[in-house]
Enzyme design. Sequence first.
Site, PDB file in Angstrom:
ATOM      1  N   CYS A  70      -6.258 -17.307  17.894  1.00  0.00           N
ATOM      2  CA  CYS A  70      -6.874 -17.136  18.915  1.00  0.00           C
ATOM      3  C   CYS A  70      -8.462 -18.031  18.941  1.00  0.00           C
ATOM      4  O   CYS A  70      -8.946 -18.081  19.853  1.00  0.00           O
ATOM      5  CB  CYS A  70      -7.436 -15.611  19.244  1.00  0.00           C
ATOM      6  SG  CYS A  70      -6.050 -14.547  19.074  1.00  0.00           S
ATOM      7  N   ALA A 103      -2.278 -10.619  18.759  1.00  0.00           N
ATOM      8  CA  ALA A 103      -2.622 -10.181  17.576  1.00  0.00           C
ATOM      9  C   ALA A 103      -2.663  -8.810  16.977  1.00  0.00           C
ATOM     10  O   ALA A 103      -2.181  -8.043  16.265  1.00  0.00           O
ATOM     11  CB  ALA A 103      -3.799 -10.821  16.718  1.00  0.00           C
ATOM     12  N   ARG A 119       0.914  -1.090  -0.004  1.00  0.00           N
ATOM     13  CA  ARG A 119      -0.100   0.071  -0.001  1.00  0.00           C
ATOM     14  C   ARG A 119       0.832   1.486   0.040  1.00  0.00           C
ATOM     15  O   ARG A 119       0.708   2.226  -0.667  1.00  0.00           O
ATOM     16  CB  ARG A 119      -0.884  -0.080   1.205  1.00  0.00           C
ATOM     17  CG  ARG A 119      -2.203   0.734   1.216  1.00  0.00           C
ATOM     18  CD  ARG A 119      -3.169   0.669   2.416  1.00  0.00           C
ATOM     19  NE  ARG A 119      -3.495  -0.644   2.583  1.00  0.00           N
ATOM     20  CZ  ARG A 119      -3.573  -1.536   3.775  1.00  0.00           C
ATOM     21  NH1 ARG A 119      -2.820  -1.089   4.728  1.00  0.00           N
ATOM     22  NH2 ARG A 119      -3.954  -2.621   3.824  1.00  0.00           N
TER      23      ARG A 119
END
Lengths: 456, 456
Positions: free
Chosen positions: B42, B303, B21
Amino acid sequence: MRIAVVGGLAAGPAAAAEAKRQAPDAEVVMFEEGRHVSIGTCEIPYYIAGHLGGADALVVNTAEKLERSRGFEVRLRERVTALDARAGRLVVDALDYGAQREERFDRVILATGARARRLGVPGEDAAGVFVIRDLEDAQAVRLWLETESVRHVVVAGGGYIGVEMAEAVRDRGLQATILDPSGRVLNNTVACEASDLMDRAVAAAGVAVRAEKPTEILADRAGRVRAVRTDAGELVGCQMVVVSIGVEPRTELAVAAGARVGEMGGLAVDDRMKTSLANVWACGDVAEVPRAPDGRRVLWPLAPTGRRSARVAARNAASRGGRADTFRPIAGGVAVKAFGIEVGSVGLSLAQAADAGLDAVAADVRHWTRTAAFPGSCPIDVRLVVERGAGRLLGGQIVSAEGAALRADVLVPLVQAGATARELAEDLDLVYNPPVAPAVDPLKVAASVAVRRAGR
Amino acid sequence: MRIAVVGGLAAGPAAAAEAKRQAPDAEVVMFEEGRHVSIGTCEIPYYIAGHLGGADALVVNTAEKLERSRGFEVRLRERVTALDARAGRLVVDALDYGAQREERFDRVILATGARARRLGVPGEDAAGVFVIRDLEDAQAVRLWLETESVRHVVVAGGGYIGVEMAEAVRDRGLQATILDPSGRVLNNTVACEASDLMDRAVAAAGVAVRAEKPTEILADRAGRVRAVRTDAGELVGCQMVVVSIGVEPRTELAVAAGARVGEMGGLAVDDRMKTSLANVWACGDVAEVPRAPDGRRVLWPLAPTGRRSARVAARNAASRGGRADTFRPIAGGVAVKAFGIEVGSVGLSLAQAADAGLDAVAADVRHWTRTAAFPGSCPIDVRLVVERGAGRLLGGQIVSAEGAALRADVLVPLVQAGATARELAEDLDLVYNPPVAPAVDPLKVAASVAVRRAGR
């Protein structure tokens, strides 16, 4: 030092207690014209629904308990009818005795609160037409529901109290119709600009919402309400009416004493909650408070703000020139839960931002309250309102069956501090765990959209 | 410009996407030695419990989808075995072909992650002994549960994965025993210093927690686990063992290349996630990150932090000298929900604050999640850890059947910004409405206690 606190429902007791804490040697007297102090107004709909037991569930504190534990004096059924600020003089009516007398005080804290707005239509005094404001209202509504054969209740006004009362009526097995000119619920203070989840839940519960307003209330020969006529010319039959179209500050005492009133009609105060009168402070629903996103002074008649302004007013009123406290502008947070849907709202809606002259854009997302595939995960609608360019967070609205109100709380410090959408999107470590929140929290998803929409 | 990303499970894909990006004309290649990228680690306990359907629920993104939608190249089953930072050279093993080759890159982002810690005891290689780390582990556990006659599972380690796995086992109708030297669950990362609500819920679910640790694993003649011997000399019979005693960063590649390692054993990086090696950045579980309350660099293998560090590493790696991004120190938020109890934790526990040399005190309250009398209101334990004197918020722990994780989120911006307990107690407008929060939110109640305990 003698300190008078005028009004004893919510902000009053908080102010009196704080004043006594700040100046333990001061004599602090709180005047309340009603029979009760310290009432849990927000609990009234649940008391009426029958979820909280008897009326004592609404009494947070009694006069006796406050006097004993906080050390100030409580005068019930005494109404302050005049105030001479410069002379430090109050005129007090002892309502149960028809007696009037004068008292002198060094400092006065006004916590006269707000009254429910009336419709101002013919027939409004019919039996069975209620506002929801104090303990007597609550008891009167319950008595009416328990002694009259009520089948259908018209609720005038679809704000939070209107929605909560419609739910209370439904929980009692009765039919409710909400009249709100917008044709929606929660259209103003608790903005649901970008979500229809609450409207759909209200409809699914069988509560009709009509884009009409009452123009007349009709009663039977005994004076009991039997129908509401609306501005659409319709007649809505009913055996009870709840008027919940907002409140207005009770400024009469202060205005007669020469106090300055603000743009919204509440008492104008400075950042120490001082009115324009010498030695007079104000707090609670009667005073205007600044809101964080734009500094505009508004009426925000909710308990947490009342307690906060009471603390500031009392500390300054009780101060002998030492450290004074200042009022931090409000985030403007509010939450409602009804019909299984939570709405949390903070700061400005898009409409309010435009009204405040801010160049704002909205970012709307529908996401999940937990990992999407996790059992119990619910759709959640988030709207963030941000300033174009810098992307400053002006407000947020969150609607879901779970986790909306507390997500509004997450926005509170951000809106109060003037944080940007980018900070929320990129830097804020919101927790992630499948049963409690998805990998990227809905607030952060909305913030990412907001960063793009803000355009920089 | 060629950018290599080493590791493709969580931080890797985020870094590769952000690099592309940031520099759309760059060639970005991501190497992953496994067969899958972008796994929802998770979610593994819930997949094992059977709540999420098949293993595809764990696959957040496939290599094909990432290549198509993000525009970078994905090399599965390719392991980077050596790195020459100055020369910009990687040695890559194509695992399925036994072939090795060299590739040149201008910039390298290491996202090699962490591996599950092993017990290091005899018998650990027995069939039926598992760690919970990747998709293959998850599938292996489920296959074992579905094909072996498992009745009792020993979980070594009572951290969040241990608790979640014990719940998964219980949800499958099996018996679980947790071995943790502390004799409690969630004793470390997710501190429950001042609440026993989770311990009691674990016990009520029939899961034993023993203050022991495995010293040997015993198997039958076919090599299948049959018992765990503990340091108390006990033998605990079982047909499966889950080892969940934490993770360790996979630093080998970087260390062999000469990268500096921090105090906690992770890669040392600056505030741009740059390692000590030229042209090499790191992110995710392999890198140390600063935490807000004390600036100490820690491993925080979750995360959200991984995604955040990936963004910063990638923006800087892909920058051609323009605007670079810096990593804002973490609040250290984490949440668990198991056995009907939520735990949210932010920042430092009292023990961690002491360890960091801070003069900290704790304020503990038990309050209610809603108005106390409201149906469904639950007890909630809040501990706030504050610095003595100024009362700076160093951390918080919240435990309840509801509203604990999101209340941790409310603390995140406060801990990250170094706000004080007084600000939380006095100035923060948390919402109040009987069905969603009590008149004074438990966080504010705890903050008021903290102001007094901090002593000023």
